[in-house]
Design a protein around this motif. Sequence first.
Motif, PDB file in Angstrom:
ATOM      1  N   THR A  59       0.849  -1.183   0.000  1.00 40.78           N
ATOM      2  CA  THR A  59       0.000   0.000   0.000  1.00 40.78           C
ATOM      3  C   THR A  59       0.887   1.235   0.000  1.00 40.78           C
ATOM      4  O   THR A  59       2.075   1.152   0.329  1.00 40.78           O
ATOM      5  N   LEU A  60       0.303   2.352  -0.372  1.00 36.18           N
ATOM      6  CA  LEU A  60       1.047   3.614  -0.361  1.00 36.18           C
ATOM      7  C   LEU A  60       0.861   4.283   0.993  1.00 36.18           C
ATOM      8  O   LEU A  60      -0.170   4.885   1.263  1.00 36.18           O
ATOM      9  N   LYS A  61       1.863   4.120   1.845  1.00 36.34           N
ATOM     10  CA  LYS A  61       1.845   4.706   3.193  1.00 36.34           C
ATOM     11  C   LYS A  61       3.248   5.192   3.517  1.00 36.34           C
ATOM     12  O   LYS A  61       4.239   4.569   3.088  1.00 36.34           O
ATOM     13  N   PRO A  62       3.356   6.270   4.290  1.00 37.87           N
ATOM     14  CA  PRO A  62       4.696   6.709   4.717  1.00 37.87           C
ATOM     15  C   PRO A  62       5.427   5.581   5.441  1.00 37.87           C
ATOM     16  O   PRO A  62       4.840   4.840   6.230  1.00 37.87           O
ATOM     17  N   GLY A  63       6.702   5.410   5.111  1.00 43.34           N
ATOM     18  CA  GLY A  63       7.524   4.395   5.749  1.00 43.34           C
ATOM     19  C   GLY A  63       7.581   3.076   5.008  1.00 43.34           C
ATOM     20  O   GLY A  63       8.426   2.244   5.305  1.00 43.34           O
ATOM     21  N   LEU A  64       6.683   2.864   4.049  1.00 40.76           N
ATOM     22  CA  LEU A  64       6.707   1.631   3.267  1.00 40.76           C
ATOM     23  C   LEU A  64       7.490   1.867   1.983  1.00 40.76           C
ATOM     24  O   LEU A  64       7.688   2.995   1.553  1.00 40.76           O
ATOM     25  N   GLN A  65       7.944   0.779   1.367  1.00 41.78           N
ATOM     26  CA  GLN A  65       8.655   0.889   0.101  1.00 41.78           C
ATOM     27  C   GLN A  65       7.782   1.605  -0.927  1.00 41.78           C
ATOM     28  O   GLN A  65       6.584   1.381  -0.985  1.00 41.78           O
ATOM     29  N   ALA A  66       8.398   2.445  -1.698  1.00 46.02           N
ATOM     30  CA  ALA A  66       7.665   3.181  -2.721  1.00 46.02           C
ATOM     31  C   ALA A  66       7.583   2.345  -3.989  1.00 46.02           C
ATOM     32  O   ALA A  66       8.346   2.521  -4.923  1.00 46.02           O
ATOM     33  N   ASP A  67       6.680   1.386  -4.009  1.00 49.74           N
ATOM     34  CA  ASP A  67       6.422   0.587  -5.191  1.00 49.74           C
ATOM     35  C   ASP A  67       5.179   1.181  -5.849  1.00 49.74           C
ATOM     36  O   ASP A  67       4.082   1.128  -5.289  1.00 49.74           O
ATOM     37  N   VAL A  68       5.360   1.766  -7.034  1.00 52.50           N
ATOM     38  CA  VAL A  68       4.281   2.495  -7.683  1.00 52.50           C
ATOM     39  C   VAL A  68       4.222   2.112  -9.161  1.00 52.50           C
ATOM     40  O   VAL A  68       5.248   2.040  -9.827  1.00 52.50           O
ATOM     41  N   LEU A  69       3.018   1.897  -9.645  1.00 55.78           N
ATOM     42  CA  LEU A  69       2.774   1.661 -11.055  1.00 55.78           C
ATOM     43  C   LEU A  69       1.835   2.750 -11.545  1.00 55.78           C
ATOM     44  O   LEU A  69       0.749   2.939 -10.987  1.00 55.78           O
ATOM     45  N   ILE A  70       2.256   3.478 -12.563  1.00 56.23           N
ATOM     46  CA  ILE A  70       1.412   4.503 -13.176  1.00 56.23           C
ATOM     47  C   ILE A  70       1.096   4.031 -14.592  1.00 56.23           C
ATOM     48  O   ILE A  70       1.998   3.636 -15.338  1.00 56.23           O
ATOM     49  N   VAL A  71      -0.185   4.056 -14.928  1.00 59.91           N
ATOM     50  CA  VAL A  71      -0.628   3.591 -16.241  1.00 59.91           C
ATOM     51  C   VAL A  71      -1.468   4.661 -16.916  1.00 59.91           C
ATOM     52  O   VAL A  71      -1.976   5.575 -16.271  1.00 59.91           O
ATOM     53  N   ASP A  72      -1.600   4.541 -18.228  1.00 56.37           N
ATOM     54  CA  ASP A  72      -2.576   5.342 -18.959  1.00 56.37           C
ATOM     55  C   ASP A  72      -3.923   4.683 -18.794  1.00 56.37           C
ATOM     56  O   ASP A  72      -4.044   3.469 -18.980  1.00 56.37           O
ATOM     57  N   GLY A  73      -4.932   5.457 -18.443  1.00 56.74           N
ATOM     58  CA  GLY A  73      -6.268   4.896 -18.311  1.00 56.74           C
ATOM     59  C   GLY A  73      -6.712   4.832 -16.870  1.00 56.74           C
ATOM     60  O   GLY A  73      -6.153   5.491 -15.987  1.00 56.74           O
ATOM     61  N   ALA A  74      -7.722   4.030 -16.642  1.00 56.32           N
ATOM     62  CA  ALA A  74      -8.334   3.882 -15.324  1.00 56.32           C
ATOM     63  C   ALA A  74      -8.523   2.399 -15.021  1.00 56.32           C
ATOM     64  O   ALA A  74      -9.603   1.846 -15.232  1.00 56.32           O
ATOM     65  N   PRO A  75      -7.469   1.725 -14.543  1.00 56.02           N
ATOM     66  CA  PRO A  75      -7.574   0.278 -14.329  1.00 56.02           C
ATOM     67  C   PRO A  75      -8.603  -0.111 -13.277  1.00 56.02           C
ATOM     68  O   PRO A  75      -9.051  -1.261 -13.268  1.00 56.02           O
ATOM     69  N   ASP A  76      -8.993   0.824 -12.414  1.00 50.61           N
ATOM     70  CA  ASP A  76     -10.037   0.501 -11.442  1.00 50.61           C
ATOM     71  C   ASP A  76     -11.410   0.387 -12.110  1.00 50.61           C
ATOM     72  O   ASP A  76     -12.345  -0.130 -11.509  1.00 50.61           O
ATOM     73  N   ALA A  77     -11.503   0.822 -13.367  1.00 52.39           N
ATOM     74  CA  ALA A  77     -12.728   0.658 -14.151  1.00 52.39           C
ATOM     75  C   ALA A  77     -12.514  -0.320 -15.308  1.00 52.39           C
ATOM     76  O   ALA A  77     -13.417  -1.075 -15.657  1.00 52.39           O
ATOM     77  N   GLU A  78     -11.318  -0.304 -15.897  1.00 51.30           N
ATOM     78  CA  GLU A  78     -10.981  -1.183 -17.029  1.00 51.30           C
ATOM     79  C   GLU A  78      -9.648  -1.861 -16.723  1.00 51.30           C
ATOM     80  O   GLU A  78      -8.590  -1.278 -16.895  1.00 51.30           O
ATOM     81  N   ILE A  79      -9.715  -3.092 -16.251  1.00 53.47           N
ATOM     82  CA  ILE A  79      -8.537  -3.802 -15.738  1.00 53.47           C
ATOM     83  C   ILE A  79      -7.439  -3.938 -16.789  1.00 53.47           C
ATOM     84  O   ILE A  79      -6.246  -3.949 -16.448  1.00 53.47           O
ATOM     85  N   THR A  80      -7.783  -4.006 -18.072  1.00 55.93           N
ATOM     86  CA  THR A  80      -6.752  -4.144 -19.094  1.00 55.93           C
ATOM     87  C   THR A  80      -5.878  -2.900 -19.204  1.00 55.93           C
ATOM     88  O   THR A  80      -4.792  -2.962 -19.790  1.00 55.93           O
ATOM     89  N   ASP A  81      -6.288  -1.784 -18.612  1.00 57.60           N
ATOM     90  CA  ASP A  81      -5.443  -0.588 -18.602  1.00 57.60           C
ATOM     91  C   ASP A  81      -4.152  -0.813 -17.805  1.00 57.60           C
ATOM     92  O   ASP A  81      -3.193  -0.067 -17.970  1.00 57.60           O
ATOM     93  N   LEU A  82      -4.082  -1.850 -16.984  1.00 55.82           N
ATOM     94  CA  LEU A  82      -2.825  -2.173 -16.298  1.00 55.82           C
ATOM     95  C   LEU A  82      -1.723  -2.509 -17.297  1.00 55.82           C
ATOM     96  O   LEU A  82      -0.536  -2.393 -16.979  1.00 55.82           O
ATOM     97  N   ARG A  83      -2.091  -2.908 -18.502  1.00 62.11           N
ATOM     98  CA  ARG A  83      -1.113  -3.216 -19.548  1.00 62.11           C
ATOM     99  C   ARG A  83      -0.502  -1.948 -20.154  1.00 62.11           C
ATOM    100  O   ARG A  83       0.440  -2.036 -20.920  1.00 62.11           O
TER     101      ARG A  83
END
Length: 181
Positions: free
Chosen positions: A127-151
């Motif tokens: 999760t994105l919280k202070p103190g945790l590793q900054a693992d972040v994926l930024i994609v074009d689109g809205a994967p929370d609505a269209e899962i294939t946008d993760l590609r």
Amino acid sequence: MLGKDWEWAFDETVARGLVERGTRAIPTISAGTRYEVETGKRIDKLQPNPGRMTRADWHANGRALSEMGVTLVPGTDVGINFTDFGEELFLELEAWVDGAGMDPAHVIHCATGRAAWHLGIEGETGTLKPGLQADVLIVDGAPDAEITDLRRTRFILKGGQRVQPTPPRPKPVRGQDTIPA
């Protein structure tokens, strides 16, 4: 729920037991998807008892486990025949949404925060919280609505360091994909 002769029977008693014990399940409902799309052959025909468990059964299993309240975590059979290290998780998450009918935002949570919790590393990442590793994926689109946008990866940070991703293949569509040489 998969019998000795590969017969399929969802067992509510087993599912309730999983819930009661807090057992997590990794349904692996996408195995062989690209193979099926690219070849037109059904993966269930390659099982020891061909045709006893279909792709529809795999999707129904994931949906039923979720509906019964079983804690699900995405996972794959990557490394065995007809799986791909670069794509298999995309296929799995897409199968949870498209095949099992789960909400894309929930599926993303299962693949991040819940997966970290499952592995016992929720105090480090997931999760994105202070103190945790900054693992972040930024994609074009809205994967929370269209899962294939993760590609559609634009940017990745792993542990706060930029990573150059290997672009995933597009979601397989029959007649548009070829088997790589």
